[in-house]
Structures are given as structure tokens and as C-alpha cells.
Design a protein around this motif. Structure first.
Motif, PDB file in Angstrom:
ATOM      1  N   ALA A   1       6.453   3.862  -6.571  1.00  0.00           N
ATOM      2  CA  ALA A   1       6.759   3.545  -5.175  1.00  0.00           C
ATOM      3  C   ALA A   1       6.134   2.209  -4.771  1.00  0.00           C
ATOM      4  O   ALA A   1       6.746   1.426  -4.033  1.00  0.00           O
ATOM      5  CB  ALA A   1       6.259   4.661  -4.259  1.00  0.00           C
ATOM      6  N   LEU A   2       4.952   1.928  -5.269  1.00  0.00           N
ATOM      7  CA  LEU A   2       4.296   0.651  -4.992  1.00  0.00           C
ATOM      8  C   LEU A   2       5.118  -0.507  -5.551  1.00  0.00           C
ATOM      9  O   LEU A   2       5.363  -1.501  -4.858  1.00  0.00           O
ATOM     10  CB  LEU A   2       2.897   0.648  -5.592  1.00  0.00           C
ATOM     11  CG  LEU A   2       2.061  -0.587  -5.327  1.00  0.00           C
ATOM     12  CD1 LEU A   2       1.693  -0.682  -3.861  1.00  0.00           C
ATOM     13  CD2 LEU A   2       0.811  -0.551  -6.175  1.00  0.00           C
ATOM     14  N   PHE A   3       5.579  -0.375  -6.793  1.00  0.00           N
ATOM     15  CA  PHE A   3       6.406  -1.421  -7.403  1.00  0.00           C
ATOM     16  C   PHE A   3       7.697  -1.628  -6.614  1.00  0.00           C
ATOM     17  O   PHE A   3       8.147  -2.750  -6.414  1.00  0.00           O
ATOM     18  CB  PHE A   3       6.730  -1.098  -8.858  1.00  0.00           C
ATOM     19  CG  PHE A   3       5.557  -1.178  -9.795  1.00  0.00           C
ATOM     20  CD1 PHE A   3       4.427  -1.911  -9.504  1.00  0.00           C
ATOM     21  CD2 PHE A   3       5.590  -0.499 -11.006  1.00  0.00           C
ATOM     22  CE1 PHE A   3       3.358  -1.996 -10.382  1.00  0.00           C
ATOM     23  CE2 PHE A   3       4.531  -0.577 -11.905  1.00  0.00           C
ATOM     24  CZ  PHE A   3       3.413  -1.336 -11.578  1.00  0.00           C
TER      25      PHE A   3
ATOM     26  N   ARG B   1       0.861  -1.185   0.000  1.00  0.00           N
ATOM     27  CA  ARG B   1       0.000   0.000   0.000  1.00  0.00           C
ATOM     28  C   ARG B   1       0.893   1.229   0.000  1.00  0.00           C
ATOM     29  O   ARG B   1       1.868   1.299   0.750  1.00  0.00           O
ATOM     30  CB  ARG B   1      -0.867  -0.007   1.249  1.00  0.00           C
ATOM     31  CG  ARG B   1      -1.725   1.202   1.403  1.00  0.00           C
ATOM     32  CD  ARG B   1      -2.588   1.055   2.657  1.00  0.00           C
ATOM     33  NE  ARG B   1      -3.327   2.259   2.887  1.00  0.00           N
ATOM     34  CZ  ARG B   1      -3.098   3.114   3.869  1.00  0.00           C
ATOM     35  NH1 ARG B   1      -2.125   2.889   4.725  1.00  0.00           N
ATOM     36  NH2 ARG B   1      -3.819   4.186   4.005  1.00  0.00           N
ATOM     37  N   VAL B   2       0.544   2.172  -0.842  1.00  0.00           N
ATOM     38  CA  VAL B   2       1.211   3.480  -0.844  1.00  0.00           C
ATOM     39  C   VAL B   2       0.120   4.507  -0.597  1.00  0.00           C
ATOM     40  O   VAL B   2      -0.867   4.573  -1.332  1.00  0.00           O
ATOM     41  CB  VAL B   2       1.924   3.753  -2.186  1.00  0.00           C
ATOM     42  CG1 VAL B   2       2.430   5.181  -2.237  1.00  0.00           C
ATOM     43  CG2 VAL B   2       3.062   2.773  -2.395  1.00  0.00           C
ATOM     44  N   HIS B   3       0.262   5.276   0.461  1.00  0.00           N
ATOM     45  CA  HIS B   3      -0.750   6.280   0.816  1.00  0.00           C
ATOM     46  C   HIS B   3      -0.121   7.664   0.746  1.00  0.00           C
ATOM     47  O   HIS B   3       0.891   7.929   1.398  1.00  0.00           O
ATOM     48  CB  HIS B   3      -1.281   6.020   2.225  1.00  0.00           C
ATOM     49  CG  HIS B   3      -2.256   7.050   2.684  1.00  0.00           C
ATOM     50  ND1 HIS B   3      -3.512   7.155   2.138  1.00  0.00           N
ATOM     51  CD2 HIS B   3      -2.154   8.014   3.617  1.00  0.00           C
ATOM     52  CE1 HIS B   3      -4.154   8.155   2.737  1.00  0.00           C
ATOM     53  NE2 HIS B   3      -3.346   8.689   3.630  1.00  0.00           N
ATOM     54  N   ARG B   4      -0.714   8.496  -0.058  1.00  0.00           N
ATOM     55  CA  ARG B   4      -0.230   9.870  -0.193  1.00  0.00           C
ATOM     56  C   ARG B   4      -1.438  10.806  -0.074  1.00  0.00           C
ATOM     57  O   ARG B   4      -2.214  10.940  -1.030  1.00  0.00           O
ATOM     58  CB  ARG B   4       0.450  10.074  -1.546  1.00  0.00           C
ATOM     59  CG  ARG B   4       1.579   9.070  -1.794  1.00  0.00           C
ATOM     60  CD  ARG B   4       2.905   9.778  -1.934  1.00  0.00           C
ATOM     61  NE  ARG B   4       4.011   8.850  -1.915  1.00  0.00           N
ATOM     62  CZ  ARG B   4       4.732   8.519  -2.967  1.00  0.00           C
ATOM     63  NH1 ARG B   4       4.471   9.026  -4.143  1.00  0.00           N
ATOM     64  NH2 ARG B   4       5.749   7.684  -2.834  1.00  0.00           N
ATOM     65  N   PRO B   5      -1.651  11.429   1.077  1.00  0.00           N
ATOM     66  CA  PRO B   5      -2.801  12.323   1.238  1.00  0.00           C
ATOM     67  C   PRO B   5      -2.825  13.396   0.154  1.00  0.00           C
ATOM     68  O   PRO B   5      -1.800  13.952  -0.210  1.00  0.00           O
ATOM     69  CB  PRO B   5      -2.570  12.950   2.616  1.00  0.00           C
ATOM     70  CG  PRO B   5      -1.735  11.941   3.341  1.00  0.00           C
ATOM     71  CD  PRO B   5      -0.838  11.342   2.280  1.00  0.00           C
TER      72      PRO B   5
END
Length: 89
Positions: free
Chosen positions: A32-34, A6-10
Motif C-alpha cells: 500500500a505504501l508503494f 505513510r500507511v497507518h494500520r492500527p
């Protein structure tokens, strides 16, 4: 391969107008996920990096379906504009 990342970027949002090519925040989040999944880690950061090369073979067909999550009509209530994407409940 069985992995979840999981990549979380508000505040991350899809661009609604060109240019869509990198660099852009969505492209960077997918990259970034990869990297988080360790795909083609030995060549990461080089021009030879091919994170999907072991998963997608020449001639394969691929559908990428982003999971854009929103409560029904929430986007329209907030922005006054209809959501230009699917809504996952």
C-alpha cells in the motif's frame, strides 16, 4: 524522487512465527505504501508491477530498515516480553 508517504494500520504487527510469505498484513502495508507513492503506477495490480524497478538497478545492494517506534521498554511492560526489534526514540 522526493516523496513521503505513510500507511497507518492500527494493530499491525510483524509476524513472530512462519509463514512470513504474503498474504500477510505487513506485506500488504508495504505494498500500500508503494502504491501511495505511485511507484510503477502504470503496471500496478499486474504481475509486471515492479515498484522499486526505477530505484534499484540490477546488482545494487539495498538495506531495508523499518522504523518500528516504541518507548523504551514499553513493549515489555505491556506484554511481559522483550521487544524483538530496534527501538526508535
Amino acid at each position: 524522487m522526493s516523496a513521503v508517504a505513510r500507511v497507518h494500520r492500527p494493530g499491525l504487527a510483524l509476524a513472530e512465527s512462519p509463514p512470513f510469505d504474503p498474504p500477510n498484513p505487513v506485506y500488504e502495508a508495504v505494498e500500500a505504501l508503494f502504491r501511495t507513492l505511485g511507484l510503477d503506477a502504470a503496471r500496478a495490480g499486474t504481475p509486471e508491477w515492479n515498484p522499486l524497478g526505477d530505484l534499484v538497478l540490477p546488482g545494487d545492494r539495498v538495506v531495508v530498515k523499518p522504523n518500528l517506534v516504541s518507548a523504551e521498554n514499553l513493549h515489555e511492560r505491556i506484554t511481559g516480553r522483550a521487544l524483538a526489534a530496534s527501538s526508535t526514540h
